[in-house]
Write a protein that holds these residues in place. Structure first.
Motif, PDB file in Angstrom:
ATOM      1  N   PHE A 203       0.808  -1.180   0.048  1.00 34.23           N
ATOM      2  CA  PHE A 203       0.019   0.041  -0.128  1.00 34.23           C
ATOM      3  C   PHE A 203       0.680   1.329   0.179  1.00 34.23           C
ATOM      4  CE2 PHE A 203      -3.432  -2.770   2.296  1.00 34.23           C
ATOM      5  CZ  PHE A 203      -3.961  -3.079   1.073  1.00 34.23           C
ATOM      6  N   GLY A 204       2.163   0.989   0.066  1.00 31.20           N
ATOM      7  CA  GLY A 204       3.068   2.323   0.073  1.00 31.20           C
ATOM      8  C   GLY A 204       3.127   2.990   1.289  1.00 31.20           C
ATOM      9  N   LEU A 205       2.702   2.302   2.303  1.00 35.82           N
ATOM     10  CA  LEU A 205       2.587   3.032   3.728  1.00 35.82           C
ATOM     11  C   LEU A 205       3.808   2.895   4.556  1.00 35.82           C
ATOM     12  CD1 LEU A 205      -0.830   2.013   4.614  1.00 35.82           C
ATOM     13  CD2 LEU A 205      -0.323   4.320   3.814  1.00 35.82           C
ATOM     14  N   THR A 206       4.792   1.803   4.250  1.00 35.09           N
ATOM     15  CA  THR A 206       5.780   1.651   5.213  1.00 35.09           C
ATOM     16  C   THR A 206       6.838   2.955   5.492  1.00 35.09           C
ATOM     17  OG1 THR A 206       6.338  -0.447   4.044  1.00 35.09           O
ATOM     18  CG2 THR A 206       8.223   0.355   5.201  1.00 35.09           C
ATOM     19  N   ASP A 207       6.822   4.007   4.540  1.00 37.45           N
ATOM     20  CA  ASP A 207       7.609   5.007   5.228  1.00 37.45           C
ATOM     21  C   ASP A 207       6.697   5.976   5.789  1.00 37.45           C
ATOM     22  OD1 ASP A 207      10.006   3.926   4.434  1.00 37.45           O
ATOM     23  OD2 ASP A 207       9.699   4.818   2.283  1.00 37.45           O
ATOM     24  N   ARG A 208       5.518   5.750   6.073  1.00 38.29           N
ATOM     25  CA  ARG A 208       4.429   6.594   6.393  1.00 38.29           C
ATOM     26  C   ARG A 208       4.152   6.403   7.787  1.00 38.29           C
ATOM     27  NH1 ARG A 208      -0.012   7.025   2.420  1.00 38.29           N
ATOM     28  NH2 ARG A 208      -0.985   8.286   3.885  1.00 38.29           N
ATOM     29  N   VAL A 209       4.449   5.124   8.262  1.00 30.17           N
ATOM     30  CA  VAL A 209       3.980   4.384   9.516  1.00 30.17           C
ATOM     31  C   VAL A 209       4.778   4.167  10.743  1.00 30.17           C
ATOM     32  CG1 VAL A 209       2.919   2.441  10.577  1.00 30.17           C
ATOM     33  CG2 VAL A 209       2.183   3.246   8.301  1.00 30.17           C
ATOM     34  N   LEU A 210       4.564   4.776  11.778  1.00 31.26           N
ATOM     35  CA  LEU A 210       5.226   4.528  13.165  1.00 31.26           C
ATOM     36  C   LEU A 210       5.063   3.289  13.605  1.00 31.26           C
ATOM     37  CD1 LEU A 210       7.252   5.302  15.237  1.00 31.26           C
ATOM     38  CD2 LEU A 210       5.365   6.325  16.458  1.00 31.26           C
ATOM     39  N   LEU A 211       5.576   2.288  13.506  1.00 30.92           N
ATOM     40  CA  LEU A 211       5.407   0.883  13.837  1.00 30.92           C
ATOM     41  C   LEU A 211       5.960   0.460  15.248  1.00 30.92           C
ATOM     42  CD1 LEU A 211       4.135  -1.896  12.776  1.00 30.92           C
ATOM     43  CD2 LEU A 211       6.265  -2.513  12.039  1.00 30.92           C
ATOM     44  N   VAL A 212       5.078   0.081  16.094  1.00 32.08           N
ATOM     45  CA  VAL A 212       5.543  -0.139  17.473  1.00 32.08           C
ATOM     46  C   VAL A 212       5.211  -1.615  17.728  1.00 32.08           C
ATOM     47  CG1 VAL A 212       5.286   0.328  20.008  1.00 32.08           C
ATOM     48  CG2 VAL A 212       5.200   2.169  18.405  1.00 32.08           C
ATOM     49  N   LEU A 213       6.090  -2.443  18.415  1.00 32.85           N
ATOM     50  CA  LEU A 213       5.709  -3.883  18.684  1.00 32.85           C
ATOM     51  C   LEU A 213       6.229  -4.060  20.046  1.00 32.85           C
ATOM     52  CD1 LEU A 213       5.028  -7.028  17.622  1.00 32.85           C
ATOM     53  CD2 LEU A 213       7.484  -7.143  17.172  1.00 32.85           C
ATOM     54  N   SER A 214       5.280  -4.472  20.626  1.00 39.07           N
ATOM     55  CA  SER A 214       5.668  -4.724  22.043  1.00 39.07           C
ATOM     56  C   SER A 214       4.644  -5.971  22.865  1.00 39.07           C
ATOM     57  CB  SER A 214       5.184  -3.511  23.177  1.00 39.07           C
ATOM     58  OG  SER A 214       5.763  -3.941  24.417  1.00 39.07           O
ATOM     59  N   ALA A 215       4.583  -6.340  24.071  1.00 36.60           N
ATOM     60  CA  ALA A 215       3.818  -7.377  24.700  1.00 36.60           C
ATOM     61  C   ALA A 215       3.308  -7.099  25.817  1.00 36.60           C
ATOM     62  CB  ALA A 215       4.734  -8.924  24.539  1.00 36.60           C
ATOM     63  N   ASP A 216       2.232  -7.810  26.619  1.00 37.91           N
ATOM     64  CA  ASP A 216       1.941  -7.492  27.945  1.00 37.91           C
ATOM     65  C   ASP A 216       2.850  -8.318  28.855  1.00 37.91           C
ATOM     66  OD1 ASP A 216       0.605  -9.896  26.873  1.00 37.91           O
ATOM     67  OD2 ASP A 216      -1.391  -9.151  27.869  1.00 37.91           O
ATOM     68  N   HIS A 217       3.048  -9.277  28.440  1.00 36.77           N
ATOM     69  CA  HIS A 217       4.019 -10.433  29.246  1.00 36.77           C
ATOM     70  C   HIS A 217       4.713 -11.280  28.671  1.00 36.77           C
ATOM     71  CE1 HIS A 217       1.349 -13.699  28.243  1.00 36.77           C
ATOM     72  NE2 HIS A 217       0.268 -12.874  28.447  1.00 36.77           N
ATOM     73  N   GLY A 218       5.734 -12.094  29.094  1.00 35.08           N
ATOM     74  CA  GLY A 218       6.248 -13.031  28.693  1.00 35.08           C
ATOM     75  C   GLY A 218       5.772 -14.502  29.106  1.00 35.08           C
ATOM     76  N   GLU A 219       6.351 -15.595  28.595  1.00 30.31           N
ATOM     77  CA  GLU A 219       5.898 -16.857  28.776  1.00 30.31           C
ATOM     78  C   GLU A 219       7.106 -17.631  29.708  1.00 30.31           C
ATOM     79  OE1 GLU A 219       2.421 -18.516  27.329  1.00 30.31           O
ATOM     80  OE2 GLU A 219       2.320 -16.507  28.514  1.00 30.31           O
ATOM     81  N   GLU A 220       6.620 -18.522  30.686  1.00 33.43           N
ATOM     82  CA  GLU A 220       7.629 -19.366  31.520  1.00 33.43           C
ATOM     83  C   GLU A 220       7.447 -20.834  30.909  1.00 33.43           C
ATOM     84  OE1 GLU A 220       8.334 -21.692  35.690  1.00 33.43           O
ATOM     85  OE2 GLU A 220       6.734 -19.895  35.724  1.00 33.43           O
ATOM     86  N   LEU A 221       8.682 -21.290  30.306  1.00 32.28           N
ATOM     87  CA  LEU A 221       8.599 -22.643  29.875  1.00 32.28           C
ATOM     88  C   LEU A 221       9.484 -23.645  30.817  1.00 32.28           C
ATOM     89  CD1 LEU A 221       9.245 -21.499  26.087  1.00 32.28           C
ATOM     90  CD2 LEU A 221       6.895 -21.818  27.327  1.00 32.28           C
ATOM     91  N   LEU A 222       8.957 -23.586  31.906  1.00 29.68           N
ATOM     92  CA  LEU A 222       9.627 -24.592  32.935  1.00 29.68           C
ATOM     93  C   LEU A 222      11.102 -24.342  33.758  1.00 29.68           C
ATOM     94  CD1 LEU A 222       8.719 -27.935  31.376  1.00 29.68           C
ATOM     95  CD2 LEU A 222       7.969 -27.125  33.474  1.00 29.68           C
ATOM     96  N   GLU A 223      11.403 -22.725  33.175  1.00 26.63           N
ATOM     97  CA  GLU A 223      12.373 -22.342  33.878  1.00 26.63           C
ATOM     98  C   GLU A 223      12.356 -22.282  35.345  1.00 26.63           C
ATOM     99  OE1 GLU A 223      11.990 -19.775  30.155  1.00 26.63           O
ATOM    100  OE2 GLU A 223      10.844 -20.806  31.455  1.00 26.63           O
ATOM    101  N   LEU A 224      11.361 -21.977  35.753  1.00 27.82           N
ATOM    102  CA  LEU A 224      10.792 -22.119  37.033  1.00 27.82           C
ATOM    103  C   LEU A 224       9.735 -23.148  37.795  1.00 27.82           C
ATOM    104  CD1 LEU A 224      10.577 -18.205  37.575  1.00 27.82           C
ATOM    105  CD2 LEU A 224      12.357 -19.500  38.274  1.00 27.82           C
ATOM    106  N   ASP A 225       9.742 -24.148  36.859  1.00 27.60           N
ATOM    107  CA  ASP A 225       9.021 -25.367  37.199  1.00 27.60           C
ATOM    108  C   ASP A 225       7.475 -25.345  36.904  1.00 27.60           C
ATOM    109  OD1 ASP A 225      11.148 -26.664  38.020  1.00 27.60           O
ATOM    110  OD2 ASP A 225      10.934 -26.188  40.055  1.00 27.60           O
ATOM    111  N   GLY A 226       7.233 -24.127  36.324  1.00 25.06           N
ATOM    112  CA  GLY A 226       5.904 -23.541  35.600  1.00 25.06           C
ATOM    113  C   GLY A 226       5.708 -23.573  34.271  1.00 25.06           C
ATOM    114  N   ILE A 227       4.310 -23.407  33.775  1.00 15.70           N
ATOM    115  CA  ILE A 227       4.306 -23.173  32.373  1.00 15.70           C
ATOM    116  C   ILE A 227       3.255 -21.893  32.057  1.00 15.70           C
ATOM    117  CG2 ILE A 227       3.275 -24.052  30.287  1.00 15.70           C
ATOM    118  CD1 ILE A 227       3.956 -26.732  31.367  1.00 15.70           C
ATOM    119  N   GLY A 228       3.629 -21.194  31.345  1.00 16.13           N
ATOM    120  CA  GLY A 228       2.528 -19.914  31.268  1.00 16.13           C
ATOM    121  C   GLY A 228       3.178 -18.650  31.949  1.00 16.13           C
ATOM    122  N   HIS A 229       2.035 -17.912  32.222  1.00 18.31           N
ATOM    123  CA  HIS A 229       2.600 -16.621  33.124  1.00 18.31           C
ATOM    124  C   HIS A 229       1.609 -16.392  34.222  1.00 18.31           C
ATOM    125  CE1 HIS A 229      -0.385 -15.584  29.928  1.00 18.31           C
ATOM    126  NE2 HIS A 229      -0.864 -14.789  30.743  1.00 18.31           N
TER     127      HIS A 229
END
Length: 218
Positions: free
Chosen positions: A160-186
């Motif tokens: 759409f020719g928008l790449t140079d007209r857009v401020l793009l922000v990528l973030s998240a609301d939390h991370g995920e635990e994959l058994l690093e602390l004996d749990g799964i999820g958040h």
């Protein structure tokens, strides 16, 4: 809600699913709309809502990319990519297609992780070290799917020719635990999970329209 209001949950008042933001809370999106901006948003799934946040339109959950074609003038578009989140439900075929380990042992805890957003620690005591490989592979598949979805969005911006007209922000609301602390999820859905760095350290990537400061790490 915290990301879109700038308020701690203790102040915006939404403490669980099914609750809505108090309409009396003034939000940044409402300020944008009052200044003439167009605001549209896409929630991750039907159980989530962004009502009373100031979105003027809700993007079709099945066709979020189509909203990009209507961007014009001063616009704010929110897309919630929810792939990197339990349940980790990639099939054996999907794991193989991505070149990931596809051994998924039969076990109650793995079945739970593949079918539910919660894996209560108290229901599955123990370290489950044998599960680290399968959980990591399933999570990697979620990352690959989210990466493909984001890539499609970036490709559409280019088309759409928008790449140079857009401020793009990528973030998240939390991370995920994959058994690093004996749990799964958040912590918010894993009940007794601790608030550890693996859950709290989240990405914040910003791409300016003119590519200034590209590649910088803060």
């Amino acid at each position: 809600l915290a990301l879109l209001t700038g308020l701690d949950p203790r102040h915006h008042g939404v403490a669980g699913r099914g609750q809505e933001l108090d309409p009396a809370v003034e939000t940044p999106l409402e300020a944008l709309a009052a200044a003439g901006w167009r605001t549209a948003g896409h929630a991750g799934e039907g159980t989530e809502n962004f009502r009373n946040l100031g979105f003027q339109a809700e993007i079709d959950r099945e066709r979020p990319l189509e909203a990009l074609s209507s961007l014009g003038g001063r616009s704010f578009l929110w897309l919630h990519l929810r792939q990197i989140h339990a349940p980790y439900d990639a099939s054996v075929e999907r794991l193989r297609a991505l070149g990931l380990p596809d051994a998924l042992p039969a076990s109650p805890i793995l079945d739970r992780a593949r079918t539910s957003v919660t894996v209560p620690r108290g229901d599955f005591p123990g370290h489950h070290d044998w599960l680290r490989g399968p959980i990591a592979a399933l999570y990697d598949a979620e990352v690959a799917d989210a990466d493909a979805a984001l890539g499609a969005i970036l490709d559409r911006l280019d088309a759409f020719g928008l790449t140079d007209r857009v401020l793009l922000v990528l973030s998240a609301d939390h991370g995920e635990e994959l058994l690093e602390l004996d749990g799964i999820g958040h912590a918010s859905t894993n009940l007794d999970a601790p608030f550890a760095d693996v859950l709290l350290r989240i990405p914040l990537l910003i791409r300016f329209p003119d590519r200034r400061r590209a590649g910088e790490i803060q």
